[in-house]
Design a protein around this motif. Structure first.
Motif, PDB file in Angstrom:
ATOM      1  N   UNK A 167      46.053  45.071  41.510  1.00 30.67           N
ATOM      2  CA  UNK A 167      45.101  45.993  40.899  1.00 30.67           C
ATOM      3  C   UNK A 167      44.342  46.814  41.922  1.00 30.67           C
ATOM      4  N   UNK A 168      43.908  46.180  42.998  1.00 32.96           N
ATOM      5  CA  UNK A 168      43.172  46.903  44.046  1.00 32.96           C
ATOM      6  C   UNK A 168      44.041  47.979  44.700  1.00 32.96           C
ATOM      7  N   UNK A 194      56.477  42.355  44.163  1.00 30.10           N
ATOM      8  CA  UNK A 194      57.641  41.513  44.437  1.00 30.10           C
ATOM      9  C   UNK A 194      57.240  40.131  44.937  1.00 30.10           C
ATOM     10  N   UNK A 195      56.134  40.039  45.659  1.00 30.91           N
ATOM     11  CA  UNK A 195      55.721  38.768  46.264  1.00 30.91           C
ATOM     12  C   UNK A 195      54.834  37.919  45.357  1.00 30.91           C
ATOM     13  N   UNK A 196      54.462  38.425  44.187  1.00 30.05           N
ATOM     14  CA  UNK A 196      53.532  37.683  43.338  1.00 30.05           C
ATOM     15  C   UNK A 196      54.139  36.350  42.894  1.00 30.05           C
ATOM     16  N   UNK A 197      53.277  35.334  42.799  1.00 29.58           N
ATOM     17  CA  UNK A 197      53.731  34.010  42.387  1.00 29.58           C
ATOM     18  C   UNK A 197      54.094  33.984  40.917  1.00 29.58           C
ATOM     19  N   UNK A 198      53.337  34.712  40.107  1.00 33.72           N
ATOM     20  CA  UNK A 198      53.603  34.768  38.669  1.00 33.72           C
ATOM     21  C   UNK A 198      52.968  36.031  38.111  1.00 33.72           C
ATOM     22  N   UNK A 199      53.161  36.256  36.823  1.00 33.28           N
ATOM     23  CA  UNK A 199      52.588  37.436  36.182  1.00 33.28           C
ATOM     24  C   UNK A 199      51.141  37.231  35.771  1.00 33.28           C
ATOM     25  N   UNK A 200      50.618  36.033  36.041  1.00 30.86           N
ATOM     26  CA  UNK A 200      49.245  35.751  35.616  1.00 30.86           C
ATOM     27  C   UNK A 200      48.366  35.183  36.728  1.00 30.86           C
ATOM     28  N   UNK A 201      48.922  35.033  37.942  1.00 35.06           N
ATOM     29  CA  UNK A 201      48.136  34.480  39.048  1.00 35.06           C
ATOM     30  C   UNK A 201      46.965  35.404  39.379  1.00 35.06           C
ATOM     31  N   UNK A 202      45.719  34.927  39.292  1.00 31.13           N
ATOM     32  CA  UNK A 202      44.548  35.786  39.490  1.00 31.13           C
ATOM     33  C   UNK A 202      44.524  36.491  40.843  1.00 31.13           C
ATOM     34  N   UNK A 203      44.895  35.780  41.911  1.00 34.36           N
ATOM     35  CA  UNK A 203      44.867  36.401  43.239  1.00 34.36           C
ATOM     36  C   UNK A 203      45.879  37.542  43.332  1.00 34.36           C
ATOM     37  N   UNK A 204      47.061  37.314  42.781  1.00 32.38           N
ATOM     38  CA  UNK A 204      48.091  38.359  42.788  1.00 32.38           C
ATOM     39  C   UNK A 204      47.650  39.571  41.974  1.00 32.38           C
ATOM     40  N   UNK A 205      47.075  39.316  40.807  1.00 38.05           N
ATOM     41  CA  UNK A 205      46.642  40.411  39.942  1.00 38.05           C
ATOM     42  C   UNK A 205      45.535  41.227  40.603  1.00 38.05           C
ATOM     43  N   UNK A 226      35.439  50.391  30.162  1.00 38.90           N
ATOM     44  CA  UNK A 226      35.398  49.144  29.407  1.00 38.90           C
ATOM     45  C   UNK A 226      36.737  48.401  29.412  1.00 38.90           C
ATOM     46  N   UNK A 227      37.614  48.743  30.347  1.00 38.26           N
ATOM     47  CA  UNK A 227      38.931  48.098  30.385  1.00 38.26           C
ATOM     48  C   UNK A 227      38.820  46.654  30.894  1.00 38.26           C
ATOM     49  N   UNK A 228      39.871  45.876  30.663  1.00 38.75           N
ATOM     50  CA  UNK A 228      39.901  44.505  31.150  1.00 38.75           C
ATOM     51  C   UNK A 228      40.131  44.477  32.659  1.00 38.75           C
ATOM     52  N   UNK A 229      39.783  43.355  33.272  1.00 38.02           N
ATOM     53  CA  UNK A 229      39.947  43.231  34.720  1.00 38.02           C
ATOM     54  C   UNK A 229      41.413  43.354  35.139  1.00 38.02           C
ATOM     55  N   UNK A 230      42.320  42.943  34.269  1.00 33.51           N
ATOM     56  CA  UNK A 230      43.747  42.958  34.606  1.00 33.51           C
ATOM     57  C   UNK A 230      44.422  44.313  34.353  1.00 33.51           C
ATOM     58  N   UNK A 231      43.664  45.307  33.912  1.00 26.70           N
ATOM     59  CA  UNK A 231      44.259  46.580  33.474  1.00 26.70           C
ATOM     60  C   UNK A 231      45.061  47.265  34.571  1.00 26.70           C
ATOM     61  N   UNK A 232      44.486  47.351  35.780  1.00 23.82           N
ATOM     62  CA  UNK A 232      45.169  48.070  36.870  1.00 23.82           C
ATOM     63  C   UNK A 232      46.488  47.384  37.218  1.00 23.82           C
ATOM     64  N   UNK A 233      46.483  46.055  37.292  1.00 25.32           N
ATOM     65  CA  UNK A 233      47.714  45.318  37.593  1.00 25.32           C
ATOM     66  C   UNK A 233      48.721  45.477  36.460  1.00 25.32           C
ATOM     67  N   UNK A 234      48.232  45.496  35.220  1.00 23.48           N
ATOM     68  CA  UNK A 234      49.131  45.643  34.071  1.00 23.48           C
ATOM     69  C   UNK A 234      49.820  47.003  34.086  1.00 23.48           C
ATOM     70  N   UNK A 235      49.080  48.044  34.470  1.00 24.11           N
ATOM     71  CA  UNK A 235      49.669  49.385  34.562  1.00 24.11           C
ATOM     72  C   UNK A 235      50.778  49.404  35.611  1.00 24.11           C
TER      73      UNK A 235
END
Length: 594
Positions: free
Chosen positions: A431-432, A416-427, A444-453
């Motif tokens: 994800x963490x 809910x607090x993320x600045x955008x859907x692509x902000x690296x810090x938010x992702x 072999x997944x992308x770095x953004x995979x956990x956040x995307x899920x």
């Protein structure tokens, strides 16, 4: 397309993964029925060996080993050919293209698969109608996902949503007598009325309307839930088949999820579904949660749920409040009967009301107590005669750990607090937290995979997922395909979110669980960091008064609009819908600016 065919394999033989309907097989079923007068048997199927009781009511014997083997053979004899036909047709088209150069256009391909879907759906519906048992639950769940599965399947399986092969009323009454009546007590001493025609009939139990006598607090309308005889052995043997194919396909790389792990978790949830005493306790516990706010004040619940009648509950029979209405699965046809266009502003407003109620109930029970209804599907959701929403069937519930609740609350806030859907810090933060929940991803997944899920599961308003992943659940590029395993403690949380996600897609209403659950999450985390003391306990806050007044006013306004003539009702609904849309757009703009 290959992923679709793989998923259709599991459609044939298991519950659709995102609704996670499952149990486990135990070769030796615990004999809980010895205390009864007779060994009950599955009334859904005729048996050659029967034993009539003193009143001439037949109680067939439970399924034996031969019966279970017959059901397994029937299941596999249909499931394998359906799956093979999909693979065969796909291989045929590929060979024609590569060897003969016969490349089909999109319309031709769609026509081929329409025929294939129609044939597969017909065969699947036929075998489910024959076997019944746990496969009925599979059909109920598949039919609710019009957004995910071909319409040929959802339409063919829609008939299994309720009133599935009802038991005879005489058999039901005999079960009630044995389970509830005291010594020398007659059926008429407890119930002054009893409808032989059931209100609904499902895979585990069926429900009848009745009226209590004055001796038991009547006259009072009640619903009696009666368990099908010997249903445990039938369902458990059915699930054995589902688990076996899941185990077989566990390492298949084209499948998007480890189904066997999901099934292993869900076997725990089905155990209590056969114990109506546990269900009655669950009903009271969830009712307490949704009728009390975080400050400890009593509030009006967002939906209606039945309460058990004290003293009239046993392991296999449950007497509870009677709710007058129709299942959500039949709401569309009821609207048409009443002259309401299912696509009208009125229907759209009701859709939002439904999503709001479910979001609040599941958000509060999952995040505040961790104890929630774990069997949500359209057959368990009711549209009541007064326009409110009812939730029934608390046989499957789930308790998640405090640690999981807290981490899940943090995920909601991070989304809910993320600045955008692509902000690296938010992702990275999202994800963490997802990984902290116990989600395991492919190496072999992308770095953004956990956040995307996390976004895919809890925020249906996202237009573009990070990492270039697709929103479509069956796309080869779906973030779900990156899941190596999903935490068992949260499997049923995922199922609840998928129910709401599916309804929002079906109603064409963009819906963000994370946005709606964020205020609940903040209260939960504030309370956790204040020694579990309810925020504002012991004092009345203006925000609480405003919230209660707003809800009361909304209910009164809704009731008033329903009493208006159809033309005026539609006009007012249209105005109100435009107001809601404008408010939603303003909220979205604020979120984007933030």
């Amino acid at each position: 397309m290959m992923l679709l065919y793989c998923c259709l394999v599991l459609l044939v033989v298991s519950v659709i993964r995102h609704h996670y309907e499952v149990s486990a097989f135990c070769p030796t079923v615990p004999n809980h029925h010895q205390s009864l007068k007779h060994q009950y048997a599955a009334a859904m199927e005729p048996e050659t060996e029967t034993n009539p009781d003193d009143d001439g009511v037949v109680f067939p014997p439970p399924l034996n080993r031969v019966d279970r083997l017959k059901r397994a053979a029937t299941f596999w004899s249909v499931a394998v050919p359906i799956a093979a036909n999909y693979y065969g047709k796909f291989a045929e088209m590929k060979l024609r293209e590569e060897l003969l150069g016969e490349k089909m256009n999109d319309e031709e391909i769609e026509s081929v698969w329409d025929i294939q879907h129609a044939e597969g759906a017909s065969k699947l519906a036929s075998v489910i109608a024959s076997l019944k048992g746990f496969y009925i639950k599979t059909a109920q769940i598949i039919s609710s996902r019009q957004d995910l599965f071909p319409k040929q399947y959802t339409e063919a399986l829609a008939k299994f949503t309720d009133n599935v092969d009802p038991m005879d009323g005489a058999l039901v009454k005999e079960i009630i007598k044995q389970e509830l009546l005291n010594r020398n007590e007659k059926f008429e001493d407890v119930f002054s009325e009893f409808d032989d025609l059931p209100l609904g009939s499902a895979s585990v139990a069926q429900v009848h309307r009745a009226v209590l006598t004055e001796k038991y607090g009547g006259p009072r309308e009640v619903a009696i839930k009666c368990q099908r005889p010997s249903i445990e052995s039938k369902l458990l043997s059915d699930v054995a088949n589902l688990k076996q194919i899941s185990k077989t396909l566990q390492d298949l790389v084209t499948l998007p999820l480890d189904y066997y792990t999901v099934f292993a978790e869900l076997e725990k949830s089905l155990a209590d579904e056969f114990d109506f005493v546990a269900e009655a306790v669950a009903m009271d516990r969830i009712y307490s949660t949704i009728t009390t706010d975080p400050s400890g004040n009593r509030i009006e619940p967002p939906l209606t749920m039945p309460r058990p009648v004290p003293g009239l509950v046993s392991r296999r029979v449950l007497v509870m409040d009677y709710l007058e209405g129709v299942p959500l699965s039949r709401a569309r046809e009821e609207m048409i009967k009443k002259g309401i266009d299912p696509d009208s502003p009125e229907a759209k407003i009701f859709g939002r009301k439904l999503l709001t109620a479910l979001t609040e109930v599941f958000g509060r029970t999952i995040l505040e107590t961790g104890f929630f209804h774990a069997d949500p599907h359209p057959g368990n959701l009711f549209v009541l005669d007064d326009g409110s929403i009812g939730l029934i069937d608390f046989g499957q519930v789930k308790q998640i750990s405090g640690r999981s609740r807290e981490t899940l609350a943090k995920v909601m806030l991070a989304l809910d607090d993320r600045e955008s859907d692509s902000n690296p810090d938010d992702l990275e933060k999202i994800g963490n937290l997802a990984l902290e929940l116990g989600v395991e991803l492919n190496e072999d997944c992308q770095d953004e995979a956990a956040a995307a899920v996390a976004m895919w599961l809890f925020d249906g308003t996202v237009e573009t997922l990070p990492g270039g992943y697709d929103k479509g659940e069956l796309s080869p590029n779906s973030p779900v395909k990156e899941l190596k395993s999903f935490p068992q403690d949260l499997v049923l949380v995922g199922r609840s979110s998928i129910l709401i996600k599916g309804l929002s897609n079906r109603l064409d209403i963009p819906w963000s669980l994370s946005q709606n659950w964020a205020p609940i999450a903040r209260n939960v985390l504030d309370r956790n960091y204040n020694n579990n003391k309810p925020i504002g306990a012991g004092r009345v806050r203006f925000r609480d008064i405003f919230s209660v007044t707003k809800r009361w006013g909304g209910a009164k306004a809704s009731a008033s609009i329903r009493k208006l003539p159809a033309p005026l009702r539609t006009k007012f609904a249209s105005i109100f819908l435009r107001f809601q849309d404008a408010r939603a757009r303003r909220a979205m703009r604020r979120k984007v600016r933030k």
